[in-house]
Design a protein around this motif. Structure first.
Motif, short mmCIF file in Angstrom:
data_model
loop_
_atom_site.label_atom_id
_atom_site.label_comp_id
_atom_site.label_asym_id
_atom_site.label_seq_id
_atom_site.Cartn_x
_atom_site.Cartn_y
_atom_site.Cartn_z
N TRP A 49 0.29 -41.54 -9.32
CA TRP A 49 1.59 -41.03 -8.63
C TRP A 49 1.65 -39.66 -7.89
O TRP A 49 2.59 -39.30 -7.51
CB TRP A 49 2.77 -40.62 -9.84
N LEU B 236 -4.92 -44.83 -1.87
CA LEU B 236 -3.27 -45.00 -1.35
C LEU B 236 -2.83 -46.16 -2.20
O LEU B 236 -1.86 -46.22 -3.01
CB LEU B 236 -3.01 -44.96 -0.05
N GLY C 45 -1.89 -45.90 -5.87
CA GLY C 45 -0.36 -45.05 -6.19
C GLY C 45 0.02 -43.75 -5.60
O GLY C 45 0.93 -43.22 -5.63
N ARG C 46 -1.13 -43.22 -4.89
CA ARG C 46 -0.89 -42.07 -4.30
C ARG C 46 0.10 -42.08 -3.05
O ARG C 46 -0.10 -42.94 -2.35
CB ARG C 46 -2.11 -41.26 -3.90
N THR C 47 0.72 -40.87 -2.58
CA THR C 47 1.48 -40.99 -1.34
C THR C 47 0.95 -39.89 -0.32
O THR C 47 0.76 -38.54 -0.99
CB THR C 47 2.88 -40.77 -1.61
N TRP C 48 0.66 -40.15 0.71
CA TRP C 48 0.27 -39.06 1.81
C TRP C 48 1.36 -39.13 2.95
O TRP C 48 1.71 -40.06 3.45
CB TRP C 48 -0.89 -39.66 2.32
N LYS C 49 1.84 -37.88 3.06
CA LYS C 49 3.01 -37.63 4.16
C LYS C 49 2.82 -36.37 4.70
O LYS C 49 1.86 -35.34 4.41
CB LYS C 49 4.23 -37.90 3.28
N VAL D 251 1.33 -36.92 -5.00
CA VAL D 251 1.86 -36.75 -3.73
C VAL D 251 1.14 -35.55 -2.86
O VAL D 251 1.29 -34.59 -3.49
CB VAL D 251 3.47 -36.57 -3.80
#
Length: 373
Positions: free
Chosen positions: A286, A307, A310-314, A288
């Protein structure tokens, strides 16, 4: 005022071409046109983005220009149609506009605006109100605060209280707002979480401050400059890690320190390799990771599995703040001692020493230098 409707001659630090020192010149600043405001700049911070455009951005179509986008000043005159500002108002010019009418402004999903002035704007010369030695001088990001006077769009200007100290709140025009908001608005750091902040310039330290304000229980500050350790802890860091102290990649170090990775990471160094490290330092399930550091001419990459699992890259621009409406609130928060500003300022200099201010920044000897006009 006596100058209303007239061309003003004043000092400015002009960048005539890439990779050259700025020179102090007398420039002409034309009166504001419809829906524009001319202001006297009182103080401006020196941001790494200014240095980046001058020395690291390989594109050269933005010259000659006047850099600077982290200023504060006083309205000198207003153009036709301007109703929200009057001469004498204290203001902060904004590189991120907020017209309040476009599809983006009307959405709560973004702080972008279709009227943002960007380096890619093909109409930069016609929008500029600066000339020098018979040449049009481009206004960097529509602000150009390395000048005693500048002209900005009314949708890129925030009115602030008369009691606000301009030599302090100018920092809210970019760096501090960017880092602080990246943690609160973009990452949405949660109480009790573990965070890592990569790069401890003003933006990174502001991100540390944001993580603390959001209630993070552990904040790991990462920088190759060991002298940043005490400053990071002043802003709320619980740990300091220098990648140079380890033979293994820093993401592996952080994974071991946190039993699987941090919940949130913020990259504030403006380095594509560090961006990947920041992503890979987060928990696979999870985590971020938010890209905050500005890089325009290099690609960043990762393995899709990082990704997929479960990772979020923003990314985050100006900390996710709706600029015109949020900056006055940030000024109030500073004046109510809810956020720090004074602690970021390590040097104060006159405009003529802008090149020295750049040197202090890139050698890690300053956090923020404020130039006074």
């Amino acid at each position: 005022m006596a100058t209303t409707g007239k061309v003003i001659k004043c000092k400015a630090a002009v960048a005539w071409e890439p990779k050259k020192l700025l020179t102090i010149e007398e420039i002409e600043v034309a009166p504001p046109q419809a829906h524009e405001v001319r202001l006297k700049v009182v103080a401006t911070g020196v941001c790494h983005s200014d240095y980046y455009v001058l020395y690291e951005d390989i594109r050269d179509y933005a010259f000659p220009c006047v850099l600077g986008h982290e200023g504060a000043g006083i309205v000198e005159s207003v153009g036709p149609g301007v109703t929200r500002f009057k001469p004498g108002d204290k203001v902060i010019p904004l590189f991120a506009s907020q017209c309040g009418e476009c599809l983006l402004c009307l959405s709560d999903k973004t702080n972008q605006c279709v009227k943002n002035w960007t380096l890619a704007d093909k109409d930069m010369k016609s929008k500029s109100r600066f000339t020098c030695k018979g040449k049009v001088i481009i206004q960097f990001m529509g602000t150009s605060t390395f000048s005693e006077y500048t002209v900005v769009s009314e949708v890129a200007l925030a009115k602030i209280p008369d009691s606000a100290p301009l030599e302090k709140v100018c920092l809210l025009g970019c760096g501090i707002s960017t880092g602080y908001g990246a943690a609160i608005n973009s990452a949405k750091v949660q109480p009790g979480s573990t965070c890592a902040v990569f790069g401890l310039g003003a933006v990174g330290l502001a991100a540390v401050m944001g993580c603390q304000a959001a209630g993070a229980s552990r904040i790991i500050a990462v920088d190759i400059n060991k002298d940043k350790s005490s400053k990071a802890k002043e802003f709320g860091a619980t740990d300091f890690v220098n990648p140079k102290d380890y033979k293994k990649p820093i993401q592996e170090v952080l994974m071991e320190m946190t039993d699987g990775g941090v919940d949130f990471s913020l990259e504030c160094a403006g380095n594509v390799d560090v961006m990947r490290s920041a992503l890979e330092s987060t928990r696979r399930a999870w985590g971020v990771s938010v890209i905050v550091g500005w890089v325009a001419v290099k690609d960043v990459s990762t393995k899709p599995v990082d990704l997929i699992c479960g990772r979020t890259w923003k990314g985050s621009s100006f900390g996710g703040w709706k600029s015109v409406q949020s900056v006055p609130k940030l000024v109030s928060d500073y004046m109510e001692k809810k956020i720090k500003l004074d602690e970021f300022i390590t040097h104060t200099m006159p405009l003529e020493k802008v090149n020295e201010a750049f040197d202090l920044m890139v050698t890690g000897k300053s956090i923020r230098t404020v130039l006074k006009m």
